[in-house]
Design a protein around this motif. Structure first.
Motif, PDB file in Angstrom:
ATOM      1  N   GLU A   1     -21.316  88.065 -59.540  1.00  0.00           N
ATOM      2  CA  GLU A   1     -21.877  86.806 -60.007  1.00  0.00           C
ATOM      3  C   GLU A   1     -23.393  86.927 -60.076  1.00  0.00           C
ATOM      4  N   GLU A   2     -23.941  86.508 -61.184  1.00  0.00           N
ATOM      5  CA  GLU A   2     -25.384  86.614 -61.353  1.00  0.00           C
ATOM      6  C   GLU A   2     -25.936  85.366 -62.008  1.00  0.00           C
ATOM      7  N   THR A   3     -27.170  85.088 -61.693  1.00  0.00           N
ATOM      8  CA  THR A   3     -27.870  83.942 -62.253  1.00  0.00           C
ATOM      9  C   THR A   3     -28.928  84.430 -63.220  1.00  0.00           C
ATOM     10  N   LYS A   4     -28.926  83.875 -64.414  1.00  0.00           N
ATOM     11  CA  LYS A   4     -29.937  84.229 -65.400  1.00  0.00           C
ATOM     12  C   LYS A   4     -31.202  83.438 -65.136  1.00  0.00           C
ATOM     13  N   GLU A   5     -32.320  84.132 -65.043  1.00  0.00           N
ATOM     14  CA  GLU A   5     -33.622  83.497 -64.841  1.00  0.00           C
ATOM     15  C   GLU A   5     -34.546  83.939 -65.974  1.00  0.00           C
ATOM     16  N   VAL A   6     -35.389  83.038 -66.419  1.00  0.00           N
ATOM     17  CA  VAL A   6     -36.405  83.375 -67.417  1.00  0.00           C
ATOM     18  C   VAL A   6     -37.768  83.168 -66.775  1.00  0.00           C
ATOM     19  N   VAL A   7     -38.496  84.264 -66.604  1.00  0.00           N
ATOM     20  CA  VAL A   7     -39.799  84.224 -65.940  1.00  0.00           C
ATOM     21  C   VAL A   7     -40.895  84.291 -66.993  1.00  0.00           C
ATOM     22  N   LYS A   8     -41.837  83.362 -66.922  1.00  0.00           N
ATOM     23  CA  LYS A   8     -42.960  83.360 -67.859  1.00  0.00           C
ATOM     24  C   LYS A   8     -44.102  84.172 -67.249  1.00  0.00           C
ATOM     25  N   THR A   9     -44.467  85.243 -67.912  1.00  0.00           N
ATOM     26  CA  THR A   9     -45.540  86.102 -67.416  1.00  0.00           C
ATOM     27  C   THR A   9     -46.870  85.734 -68.075  1.00  0.00           C
TER      28      THR A   9
ATOM     29  N   LYS B   1     -49.173  87.618 -69.685  1.00  0.00           N
ATOM     30  CA  LYS B   1     -49.554  88.246 -70.950  1.00  0.00           C
ATOM     31  C   LYS B   1     -48.390  88.554 -71.873  1.00  0.00           C
ATOM     32  N   PHE B   2     -47.165  88.574 -71.319  1.00  0.00           N
ATOM     33  CA  PHE B   2     -46.051  89.090 -72.117  1.00  0.00           C
ATOM     34  C   PHE B   2     -44.911  88.082 -72.293  1.00  0.00           C
ATOM     35  N   GLY B   3     -45.241  86.811 -72.141  1.00  0.00           N
ATOM     36  CA  GLY B   3     -44.273  85.770 -72.423  1.00  0.00           C
ATOM     37  C   GLY B   3     -43.092  85.772 -71.475  1.00  0.00           C
ATOM     38  N   ASP B   4     -41.949  85.341 -71.991  1.00  0.00           N
ATOM     39  CA  ASP B   4     -40.751  85.201 -71.170  1.00  0.00           C
ATOM     40  C   ASP B   4     -40.069  86.545 -70.945  1.00  0.00           C
ATOM     41  N   VAL B   5     -39.672  86.780 -69.706  1.00  0.00           N
ATOM     42  CA  VAL B   5     -38.908  87.970 -69.341  1.00  0.00           C
ATOM     43  C   VAL B   5     -37.602  87.514 -68.721  1.00  0.00           C
ATOM     44  N   THR B   6     -36.491  87.992 -69.262  1.00  0.00           N
ATOM     45  CA  THR B   6     -35.175  87.608 -68.767  1.00  0.00           C
ATOM     46  C   THR B   6     -34.765  88.501 -67.603  1.00  0.00           C
ATOM     47  N   VAL B   7     -34.320  87.870 -66.534  1.00  0.00           N
ATOM     48  CA  VAL B   7     -33.935  88.574 -65.315  1.00  0.00           C
ATOM     49  C   VAL B   7     -32.594  88.026 -64.843  1.00  0.00           C
ATOM     50  N   TYR B   8     -31.770  88.894 -64.280  1.00  0.00           N
ATOM     51  CA  TYR B   8     -30.480  88.481 -63.728  1.00  0.00           C
ATOM     52  C   TYR B   8     -30.490  88.777 -62.233  1.00  0.00           C
ATOM     53  N   VAL B   9     -30.173  87.760 -61.449  1.00  0.00           N
ATOM     54  CA  VAL B   9     -30.283  87.848 -59.996  1.00  0.00           C
ATOM     55  C   VAL B   9     -28.938  87.538 -59.362  1.00  0.00           C
ATOM     56  N   SER B  10     -28.573  88.315 -58.354  1.00  0.00           N
ATOM     57  CA  SER B  10     -27.376  88.021 -57.563  1.00  0.00           C
ATOM     58  C   SER B  10     -27.654  88.368 -56.113  1.00  0.00           C
TER      59      SER B  10
ATOM     60  N   ILE C   1     -29.896  91.620 -55.660  1.00  0.00           N
ATOM     61  CA  ILE C   1     -29.954  92.465 -56.855  1.00  0.00           C
ATOM     62  C   ILE C   1     -30.771  91.761 -57.936  1.00  0.00           C
ATOM     63  N   VAL C   2     -31.811  92.413 -58.403  1.00  0.00           N
ATOM     64  CA  VAL C   2     -32.673  91.877 -59.457  1.00  0.00           C
ATOM     65  C   VAL C   2     -32.650  92.856 -60.622  1.00  0.00           C
ATOM     66  N   GLN C   3     -32.172  92.399 -61.771  1.00  0.00           N
ATOM     67  CA  GLN C   3     -32.072  93.266 -62.950  1.00  0.00           C
ATOM     68  C   GLN C   3     -32.979  92.742 -64.055  1.00  0.00           C
ATOM     69  N   ILE C   4     -34.007  93.513 -64.341  1.00  0.00           N
ATOM     70  CA  ILE C   4     -34.999  93.115 -65.344  1.00  0.00           C
ATOM     71  C   ILE C   4     -34.581  93.616 -66.716  1.00  0.00           C
ATOM     72  N   THR C   5     -34.644  92.735 -67.688  1.00  0.00           N
ATOM     73  CA  THR C   5     -34.423  93.128 -69.079  1.00  0.00           C
ATOM     74  C   THR C   5     -35.776  93.221 -69.776  1.00  0.00           C
TER      75      THR C   5
ATOM     76  N   GLN D   1     -45.066  90.345 -61.207  1.00  0.00           N
ATOM     77  CA  GLN D   1     -45.032  88.921 -61.539  1.00  0.00           C
ATOM     78  C   GLN D   1     -43.611  88.377 -61.472  1.00  0.00           C
ATOM     79  N   VAL D   2     -42.656  89.153 -61.933  1.00  0.00           N
ATOM     80  CA  VAL D   2     -41.257  88.709 -61.898  1.00  0.00           C
ATOM     81  C   VAL D   2     -40.790  88.504 -60.458  1.00  0.00           C
ATOM     82  N   LEU D   3     -41.033  89.478 -59.591  1.00  0.00           N
ATOM     83  CA  LEU D   3     -40.584  89.367 -58.206  1.00  0.00           C
ATOM     84  C   LEU D   3     -41.258  88.196 -57.501  1.00  0.00           C
ATOM     85  N   ALA D   4     -42.548  87.980 -57.780  1.00  0.00           N
ATOM     86  CA  ALA D   4     -43.263  86.863 -57.173  1.00  0.00           C
ATOM     87  C   ALA D   4     -42.692  85.528 -57.644  1.00  0.00           C
ATOM     88  N   ALA D   5     -42.400  85.436 -58.943  1.00  0.00           N
ATOM     89  CA  ALA D   5     -41.881  84.183 -59.504  1.00  0.00           C
ATOM     90  C   ALA D   5     -40.488  83.855 -58.985  1.00  0.00           C
ATOM     91  N   LEU D   6     -39.692  84.881 -58.733  1.00  0.00           N
ATOM     92  CA  LEU D   6     -38.324  84.650 -58.257  1.00  0.00           C
ATOM     93  C   LEU D   6     -38.279  84.230 -56.796  1.00  0.00           C
TER      94      LEU D   6
END
Length: 303
Positions: free
Chosen positions: A2-10, A12-21, A60-64, A94-99
């Protein structure tokens, strides 16, 4: 899983999609994928029985990588696609900090371009990263032949969308000399390339990987433990071996497994080796491999 989709706003590089479980209070198990893939390329391996036991101890953090999600919209023309260095030194922190995850004591699993990115992250976050498992990792800039192949693939993707030339390059990149023995898997991957990927976004990722900088001379500065992995029939064996020779032998090991795509061809041996690697870091001490494979544990290479 089971994973949760997160969208992190960075910044300089806009939205980054991440899946967390998993519990975000636990240590992070971080994955970064290769070109022509996204976070789903890890799913089958992470669902292996031995890996499930290991991953129960982590968040588990999976960065796309931007624009590589299935069905992604085309990135704007003025979008500045991150370099390998920027992915590692700016996007991941930035992603890890935002999550709100426990960003200390990170363990990483990366393939190809993702492995390159994780190396760069580890070098700027030396005291946050405990260990990395790097599959088919090269720390060199693209050689002339590779550069030419990637350049053609990128141009063709931009001009024509997915096409036989780009398809052939990506199949070689992922399956190497094992592709003739994996016709069903190759066919499935080919269908996925044509139907699921935004080809313009993929071209931008390929182009960034093609333009990667060389950091071989910085590898000895990495403070974390590293398990380098390659397949005996991979297209990248020599690159992995050369990268390993530039590492601190006190902190690194190399594992060579049969096949081309080691997560698919040898999941049990890879999972067992990862278990031993993590236990060597003082982690997952209570996890026991279901089946101790004989003679497959990693060892120092005689390079």
């Amino acid at each position: 899983m089971e994973e949760t989709k997160e969208v992190v706003k960075t910044d300089k590089f806009g939205d980054v999609t991440v899946y967390v479980s998993g519990d975000r209070k636990l240590r992070v198990f971080l994955t970064v994928h290769d070109i022509g893939q996204n976070h789903k390329s890890f799913h089958q391996f992470l669902l292996h029985e031995d890996m499930k036991a290991i991953l129960s101890k982590f968040c588990i953090v999976q960065i796309t990588v931007p624009g590589q999600e299935e069905g992604a919209e085309t990135l704007p023309n003025d979008y500045k696609f991150p370099t390998m260095q920027e992915m590692g030194t700016e996007v991941i922190p930035q992603v890890l900090a935002a999550l709100g995850c426990k960003s200390k004591d990170v363990v990483g699993l990366g393939v190809g371009a993702g492995a390159n990115i994780l190396c760069r992250y580890a070098m700027v976050s030396a005291y946050d990263v405990l260990g990395l498992c790097l599959l088919e990792c090269s720390a060199e800039s693209a050689g002339f032949l590779e550069w030419g192949q990637e350049k053609i693939a990128s141009l063709q993707l931009n001009m024509k969308g997915m096409n036989p030339t780009s398809e052939s390059y990506l199949i070689w990149h992922h399956y190497g000399n094992a592709k003739k023995d994996k016709l069903s898997e190759v066919r499935g991957y080919s269908d996925h390339l044509y139907s699921k990927f935004n080809h313009q976004n993929l071209a931008r990722f390929v182009n960034r990987y093609m333009s990667r900088t060389n950091f071989m001379d910085k590898l000895k500065t990495m403070k974390c433990r590293v398990l380098m992995v390659t397949g005996s029939r991979s297209a990248h064996v020599k690159d992995v071996e050369k990268t390993y020779t530039a590492m601190d032998r006190q902190n690194s090991e190399i594992l060579k497994l049969d096949g081309g795509d080691v997560m698919d061809d040898n999941p049990e041996k890879l999972a067992e080796s990862m278990l031993f690697f993590l236990q060597g870091l003082g982690l997952v001490a209570s996890v026991v491999s279901r089946k101790m494979s004989r003679g497959s544990s990693f060892s120092r290479d005689s390079l």
